[in-house]
Scaffold this motif. Structure first.
Motif, PDB file in Angstrom:
ATOM      1  N   ALA A   5       0.867  -1.344   0.028  1.00 17.06           N
ATOM      2  CA  ALA A   5       0.054  -0.158   0.037  1.00 17.06           C
ATOM      3  C   ALA A   5       0.791   1.130   0.048  1.00 17.06           C
ATOM      4  N   ASN A   6       0.161   2.382  -0.739  1.00 12.54           N
ATOM      5  CA  ASN A   6       0.955   3.584  -0.680  1.00 12.54           C
ATOM      6  C   ASN A   6      -0.165   4.599  -0.009  1.00 12.54           C
ATOM      7  N   ARG A   7       0.231   5.351   0.856  1.00 16.73           N
ATOM      8  CA  ARG A   7      -0.682   6.440   1.320  1.00 16.73           C
ATOM      9  C   ARG A   7      -0.102   7.717   1.440  1.00 16.73           C
ATOM     10  N   ILE A   8      -0.910   8.515   1.338  1.00 12.20           N
ATOM     11  CA  ILE A   8      -0.647  10.093   1.966  1.00 12.20           C
ATOM     12  C   ILE A   8      -1.607  10.424   2.809  1.00 12.20           C
ATOM     13  N   ILE A  93       8.896   7.462  -7.661  1.00  7.14           N
ATOM     14  CA  ILE A  93       8.920   7.101  -9.170  1.00  7.14           C
ATOM     15  C   ILE A  93      10.001   7.259 -10.069  1.00  7.14           C
ATOM     16  N   GLU A  94      10.242   8.947  -9.724  1.00  6.02           N
ATOM     17  CA  GLU A  94      11.408   9.273 -10.606  1.00  6.02           C
ATOM     18  C   GLU A  94      12.827   8.552 -10.496  1.00  6.02           C
ATOM     19  N   TYR A  95      12.938   7.883  -9.098  1.00  9.54           N
ATOM     20  CA  TYR A  95      14.137   7.013  -8.869  1.00  9.54           C
ATOM     21  C   TYR A  95      13.991   5.936  -9.276  1.00  9.54           C
ATOM     22  N   GLY A  96      12.868   5.291  -9.962  1.00 14.86           N
ATOM     23  CA  GLY A  96      12.715   3.997 -10.334  1.00 14.86           C
ATOM     24  C   GLY A  96      11.609   3.025  -9.754  1.00 14.86           C
ATOM     25  N   VAL A  97      11.181   3.562  -8.572  1.00 16.18           N
ATOM     26  CA  VAL A  97      10.217   2.607  -7.697  1.00 16.18           C
ATOM     27  C   VAL A  97       8.927   2.687  -8.402  1.00 16.18           C
ATOM     28  N   PRO A  98       8.461   1.454  -8.770  1.00 17.84           N
ATOM     29  CA  PRO A  98       7.122   1.424  -9.500  1.00 17.84           C
ATOM     30  C   PRO A  98       5.971   1.595  -8.502  1.00 17.84           C
ATOM     31  N   ILE A  99       4.988   2.565  -8.711  1.00 22.92           N
ATOM     32  CA  ILE A  99       3.855   2.627  -7.874  1.00 22.92           C
ATOM     33  C   ILE A  99       2.607   2.650  -8.775  1.00 22.92           C
ATOM     34  N   ASP A 100       1.770   1.373  -8.323  1.00 23.68           N
ATOM     35  CA  ASP A 100       0.392   1.280  -9.253  1.00 23.68           C
ATOM     36  C   ASP A 100      -0.516   1.963  -8.539  1.00 23.68           C
ATOM     37  N   ILE A 101      -0.728   2.207  -7.359  1.00 29.30           N
ATOM     38  CA  ILE A 101      -2.083   2.761  -6.763  1.00 29.30           C
ATOM     39  C   ILE A 101      -1.296   3.541  -5.676  1.00 29.30           C
ATOM     40  N   LEU A 102      -2.328   4.847  -5.273  1.00 31.11           N
ATOM     41  CA  LEU A 102      -1.906   5.857  -4.319  1.00 31.11           C
ATOM     42  C   LEU A 102      -3.303   5.990  -3.827  1.00 31.11           C
ATOM     43  N   ASN A 103      -3.340   5.980  -2.354  1.00 33.63           N
ATOM     44  CA  ASN A 103      -4.310   6.203  -1.552  1.00 33.63           C
ATOM     45  C   ASN A 103      -4.128   7.579  -0.892  1.00 33.63           C
ATOM     46  N   VAL A 104      -5.153   8.719  -1.145  1.00 37.19           N
ATOM     47  CA  VAL A 104      -4.865   9.805  -0.507  1.00 37.19           C
ATOM     48  C   VAL A 104      -5.782   9.803   0.784  1.00 37.19           C
ATOM     49  N   GLY A 105      -5.122   9.993   1.906  1.00 39.67           N
ATOM     50  CA  GLY A 105      -6.116  10.061   3.174  1.00 39.67           C
ATOM     51  C   GLY A 105      -6.129  11.481   3.368  1.00 39.67           C
ATOM     52  N   ASN A 106      -5.761  11.683   4.735  1.00 39.45           N
ATOM     53  CA  ASN A 106      -5.996  13.035   5.259  1.00 39.45           C
ATOM     54  C   ASN A 106      -4.676  13.888   4.903  1.00 39.45           C
ATOM     55  N   VAL A 138      -0.093   6.113 -12.576  1.00 32.51           N
ATOM     56  CA  VAL A 138      -0.787   6.118 -11.109  1.00 32.51           C
ATOM     57  C   VAL A 138      -1.965   5.990 -10.860  1.00 32.51           C
ATOM     58  N   LYS A 139      -2.878   5.111 -10.403  1.00 33.10           N
ATOM     59  CA  LYS A 139      -4.149   5.198 -10.039  1.00 33.10           C
ATOM     60  C   LYS A 139      -4.218   5.652  -8.832  1.00 33.10           C
ATOM     61  N   ILE A 140      -4.826   7.004  -8.744  1.00 33.91           N
ATOM     62  CA  ILE A 140      -5.021   7.814  -7.561  1.00 33.91           C
ATOM     63  C   ILE A 140      -6.386   7.770  -6.944  1.00 33.91           C
ATOM     64  N   VAL A 141      -6.517   7.190  -5.480  1.00 32.62           N
ATOM     65  CA  VAL A 141      -7.901   6.956  -5.111  1.00 32.62           C
ATOM     66  C   VAL A 141      -7.854   7.616  -3.711  1.00 32.62           C
ATOM     67  N   ASN A 142      -9.058   7.553  -3.205  1.00 33.29           N
ATOM     68  CA  ASN A 142      -9.272   8.122  -1.782  1.00 33.29           C
ATOM     69  C   ASN A 142     -10.153   7.034  -0.928  1.00 33.29           C
ATOM     70  N   PRO A 146     -10.475   1.071   5.622  1.00 39.17           N
ATOM     71  CA  PRO A 146     -10.718   0.060   4.596  1.00 39.17           C
ATOM     72  C   PRO A 146     -12.156  -0.413   4.373  1.00 39.17           C
ATOM     73  N   ASN A 147     -12.888   0.023   5.206  1.00 38.78           N
ATOM     74  CA  ASN A 147     -14.364  -0.367   5.099  1.00 38.78           C
ATOM     75  C   ASN A 147     -15.221   0.991   4.001  1.00 38.78           C
ATOM     76  N   ASP A 148     -14.574   2.023   3.916  1.00 39.39           N
ATOM     77  CA  ASP A 148     -15.104   3.131   3.159  1.00 39.39           C
ATOM     78  C   ASP A 148     -14.966   2.591   1.585  1.00 39.39           C
ATOM     79  N   SER A 149     -15.752   3.265   0.704  1.00 43.93           N
ATOM     80  CA  SER A 149     -15.811   3.019  -0.459  1.00 43.93           C
ATOM     81  C   SER A 149     -14.597   3.654  -0.998  1.00 43.93           C
ATOM     82  N   VAL A 150     -14.192   3.317  -2.278  1.00 37.56           N
ATOM     83  CA  VAL A 150     -12.977   3.720  -3.008  1.00 37.56           C
ATOM     84  C   VAL A 150     -13.492   4.761  -3.990  1.00 37.56           C
ATOM     85  N   ASN A 151     -12.902   6.065  -3.819  1.00 42.12           N
ATOM     86  CA  ASN A 151     -13.435   6.946  -4.719  1.00 42.12           C
ATOM     87  C   ASN A 151     -12.115   7.561  -5.632  1.00 42.12           C
TER      88      ASN A 151
END
Length: 159
Positions: A5-8, A93-106, A138-142, A146-151
């Motif tokens: 997982a990747n989270r802001i 990502i610019e350093y070469g790490v693949p990030i598929d999905i990013l979840n934006v939290g607070n 990168v697919k960016i979601v909110n 975990p029980n919330d819907s994905v936006n």
């Protein structure tokens, strides 16, 4: 590579991340990527206190985090990467790490931000970085918990 997982999240490690996300995703290591936080003993101490027993913690500058990930240092672990702002993920990502999905939290409100949702506030610079991340595939979601819907976060940004 075992990035689960990747989270802001401006709060980095707190109740939602420490308890809900780590349990749901069976996380074995939190990696906080932030050049300033990595230099602050006070910040690192607080993050250690917030990290649940049984989960390892790395607090690293972005470049060192990328180097460690690409070297396979965490391949046997279930890694959750957390940052305060989207630019840290763009740099990964610019350093070469693949990030598929990013979840934006607070993302906290300041005098420079505009509100996207009740808990997400962005600067013009953040918006530009989100656009760049999106352009890089990168697919960016909110999804706050975990029980919330994905936006679709990019759709929220356009509103």
């Amino acid at each position: 590579m075992t990035i689960i997982a990747n989270r802001i999240d401006g709060r980095l490690i707190h109740g939602q991340v420490a308890n809900l996300w780590s349990t749901k995703l069976n996380i074995t290591r939190f990696m906080v990527i932030d050049d300033e936080v990595a230099q602050s003993d006070i910040d690192k101490s607080g993050l250690k206190l917030a990290t649940p027993a049984g989960i390892k913690l790395s607090v690293l500058p972005v470049e060192k985090a990328a180097n460690n990930i690409l070297a396979g240092k965490y391949d046997s672990q279930r890694l959750m990467i957390i940052a305060k702002k989207p630019d840290r993920f763009l740099r990964l990502i610019e350093y070469g790490v693949p990030i598929d999905i990013l979840n934006v939290g607070n993302m906290s409100q300041t005098s420079e931000t505009k509100s996207i949702t009740k808990s997400i506030n962005v600067t013009d610079e953040d918006v530009e970085v989100f656009k760049q991340l999106n352009e890089k595939g990168v697919k960016i979601v909110n999804q706050m918990v975990p029980n919330d819907s994905v936006n679709d976060f990019m759709a929220l940004l356009k509103n």
